[in-house]
Design an enzyme around this catalytic site. Structure first.
Site, PDB file in Angstrom:
ATOM      1  N   LYS A  28       0.849  -1.206   0.000  1.00  0.00           N
ATOM      2  CA  LYS A  28       0.000   0.000   0.000  1.00  0.00           C
ATOM      3  C   LYS A  28       0.873   1.241   0.000  1.00  0.00           C
ATOM      4  CE  LYS A  28      -3.884   1.940   2.733  1.00  0.00           C
ATOM      5  NZ  LYS A  28      -4.755   1.712   3.916  1.00  0.00           N
ATOM      6  N   SER A  86      -9.745   1.758   3.037  1.00  0.00           N
ATOM      7  CA  SER A  86      -8.893   2.555   2.167  1.00  0.00           C
ATOM      8  C   SER A  86      -7.858   1.737   1.391  1.00  0.00           C
ATOM      9  CB  SER A  86      -8.154   3.598   3.004  1.00  0.00           C
ATOM     10  OG  SER A  86      -7.269   2.993   3.908  1.00  0.00           O
ATOM     11  N   SER A 140      -9.802  -0.663   7.187  1.00  0.00           N
ATOM     12  CA  SER A 140      -9.264  -0.500   5.830  1.00  0.00           C
ATOM     13  C   SER A 140      -8.592  -1.714   5.221  1.00  0.00           C
ATOM     14  CB  SER A 140      -8.286   0.665   5.798  1.00  0.00           C
ATOM     15  OG  SER A 140      -9.012   1.854   5.644  1.00  0.00           O
TER      16      SER A 140
HETATM   17  N1  GLN Z   1     -12.884   4.012   6.564  1.00  0.00           N
HETATM   18  C1  GLN Z   1     -12.312   4.409   7.814  1.00  0.00           C
HETATM   19  C2  GLN Z   1     -11.954   5.871   7.743  1.00  0.00           C
HETATM   20  O1  GLN Z   1     -12.219   6.463   6.780  1.00  0.00           O
HETATM   21  C3  GLN Z   1     -11.141   3.567   8.131  1.00  0.00           C
HETATM   22  C4  GLN Z   1      -9.934   3.929   7.374  1.00  0.00           C
HETATM   23  C5  GLN Z   1      -8.774   3.058   7.693  1.00  0.00           C
HETATM   24  O2  GLN Z   1      -8.917   2.011   8.310  1.00  0.00           O
HETATM   25  N2  GLN Z   1      -7.614   3.527   7.318  1.00  0.00           N
HETATM   26  O3  GLN Z   1     -11.399   6.419   8.642  1.00  0.00           O
END
Ligand code: GLN
Length: 478
Positions: free
Chosen positions: A79, A154, A178
């Site tokens: 990532k 994400s 994410s």
């Molecule tokens: N979707 C969650 C957020 O927007 C989690 C994001 C993540 O785990 N990096 O914060």
């Protein structure tokens, strides 16, 4: 060779036994990406030269009879919020579009030491803030199952890279879901380890008390192998546990007659839980029951506050972590600044996207002198109560089973104008981060439209080996 046919474990074995060379495998991965990634958009950058050089070194070791490592020659995607020396690490943000870190993350050193071939960096929501990868300032990523749908986020690029078969393994980061949510949307396995099992050194910080790096794979065995490679102590992350967890890659057989699985009543009662998701998750739980496990209803009464608590804690930490991007230290700097304040504010204005700015503003607000007690301090107290709920539940059960997300993948653009609806797609995952627990998402069927449904399994802190064993056991139940 057709790289999509083999698991990481099989690839490593076949390279070791000289059925394939690491070069052939790397070339197969690169060729598939060349052919298909224009449609999927999983990668932000590809390190063709570096990957081929790493593969050549593996082939040299193997012909010299040296140990090539447990991932010797296996292609892995990373990532793009995880630093790799001399490769761009963009966080899918204009702020870091051209940033090349002078060092590599701890997990990258571990991957290389295990012989992995790093193919490239994957797309994400900007600074890992989002649930669909649509917040990337650099690229759109599509769900390989059906390109009209989002891959989740994400870590959508990493999930899509594995689901498309470009690579058998990828790394993501999970602050509130994410890894697990995109794994579920794309039909692959994704795990968030116990907080502190994997070093965060070299992971661009979002919510430092929540962030963990974890594996994506096509099955639990591969995920366990990758986690075992990246786990372990690192003095450069003071939250990293001083001892490595044992047994991560052992996947002991499950004695179902002694296994108690808890179903949180509150999770299954949520308004907005899609009926097909519910049905598939319930069918998965039925399989555990048929195998002999005891199924119990449990209660997590404070869980109803998980979403607001998370969006206070995570944004507070993000606002502080992202203050380093000021145009002076790193990344984008605006042109023609009139003075230093103008430079700070215009660099940030130009460099950050809308969602990142929204989080910084929220976080700054909850940390401000007038509201600190009312929001931030209170959220910390609720966070402790959520962790207590889980700790009490784990006095009664070994594993908690739940959906990963309320729905399957949604269509691109469907939720972009409704941040609250987007935030709710994390309703089942974020409490696990708030409590520091390990959670895994594994495929458990498909909805009528063909999109994958994920099952989430959660265990007590540091029971990651047991969690992986139960997940692998579920895959064998068929
Ligand atoms: N979707 C969650 C957020 O927007 C989690 C994001 C993540 O785990 N990096 O914060």
């Amino acid at each position: 060779m057709d790289i999509t046919k083999f698991t990481a474990i099989e690839l490593a074995e076949k390279i070791k036994s000289k059925e394939f060379t690491a070069r052939e495998v790397t070339e197969a991965s690169l060729a598939l990406i060349d052919a298909k990634d224009n449609e999927i958009g999983a990668f932000l950058s590809i390190d063709r030269e570096g990957a081929l050089a790493a593969a050549a070194e593996i082939d040299r070791k193997i012909s010299a009879g040296e140990d090539a490592g447990v991932l010797g020659g296996v292609p892995v995607a990373v990532k793009d919020n995880i630093c790799i020396e001399d490769m761009t690490t963009t966080c899918a943000s204009k702020m870091l579009e051209n940033y090349r870190p002078p060092y590599s993350a701890h997990v990258v050193d571990k991957l290389r030491a295990a012989g992995a071939v790093i193919i490239g960096k994957t797309n994400l929501d900007e600074f890992a803030m989002g649930s669909s990868t649509e917040n990337s300032a650099l690229k759109k990523t599509a769900n390989p199952r059906n390109t009209a749908y989002v891959p989740g986020g994400s870590s959508g690029g990493s999930a899509a890279a594995v689901a498309a078969g470009f690579v058998p393994l990828a790394l993501g980061s999970d602050t509130g879901g994410s890894i697990r949510q995109p794994a579920s949307y794309c039909g692959v396995v994704g795990m968030k380890p116990t907080y502190g099992v994997v070093s965060r050194y070299g992971l661009v910080a979002f919510g430092s008390s929540l962030d963990q790096i974890g594996p994506f794979a096509r099955n639990t065995k591969d995920a366990a192998l990758l986690l075992d490679v990246i786990a372990g102590p690192d003095q450069r992350d003071s939250n990293c546990a001083p001892e490595k967890l044992t047994g991560l890659n052992e996947l002991n057989d499950i004695d179902y007659s002694g296994l108690k699985i808890g179903l949180p009543k509150e999770y299954f009662e949520t308004e907005g839980l899609d009926s097909q998701v519910r049905q598939k998750v319930e069918a998965a739980i039925e399989k555990f029951k048929t195998a002999g496990a005891e199924i119990r209803e449990i209660h997590l009464p404070m869980i109803k506050y998980a979403v607001p608590t998370y969006y206070i804690v995570a944004t507070a930490e993000a606002s502080s972590n992202l203050s380093r991007f000021d145009g002076a230290h790193y990344g984008h700097r605006c042109g023609d600044a009139t003075d230093i304040i103008d430079m700070f504010s215009r660099s940030r204005e130009e460099g950050f996207g809308e969602e990142v700015k929204r989080r910084i503003m929220l976080g700054t607000y909850v940390l401000s002198a007038g509201y600190y007690d009312a929001y931030y301090l209170r959220a910390l107290k609720v966070r402790t109560k959520i962790a207590d709920d889980f700790a009490n539940a784990f006095k009664e059960v070994d594993i908690i089973a739940a959906p990963v997300a309320p729905s399957t993948a949604f269509k691109t653009g469907e939720k972009t104008n409704d941040p609250l609806a987007m935030y709710l797609s994390d309703i089942y995952t974020i409490s696990v981060n708030l409590a520091g627990l390990p959670g895994i998402s594994l495929p458990c069927g498909e909805a009528d439209n063909g999109m994958p449904v994920g099952l989430q399994l959660i265990s007590a802190m540091n029971q990651d080996a047991k969690l992986l064993a139960v997940s692998a056991g579920f895959e064998e139940l068929g």
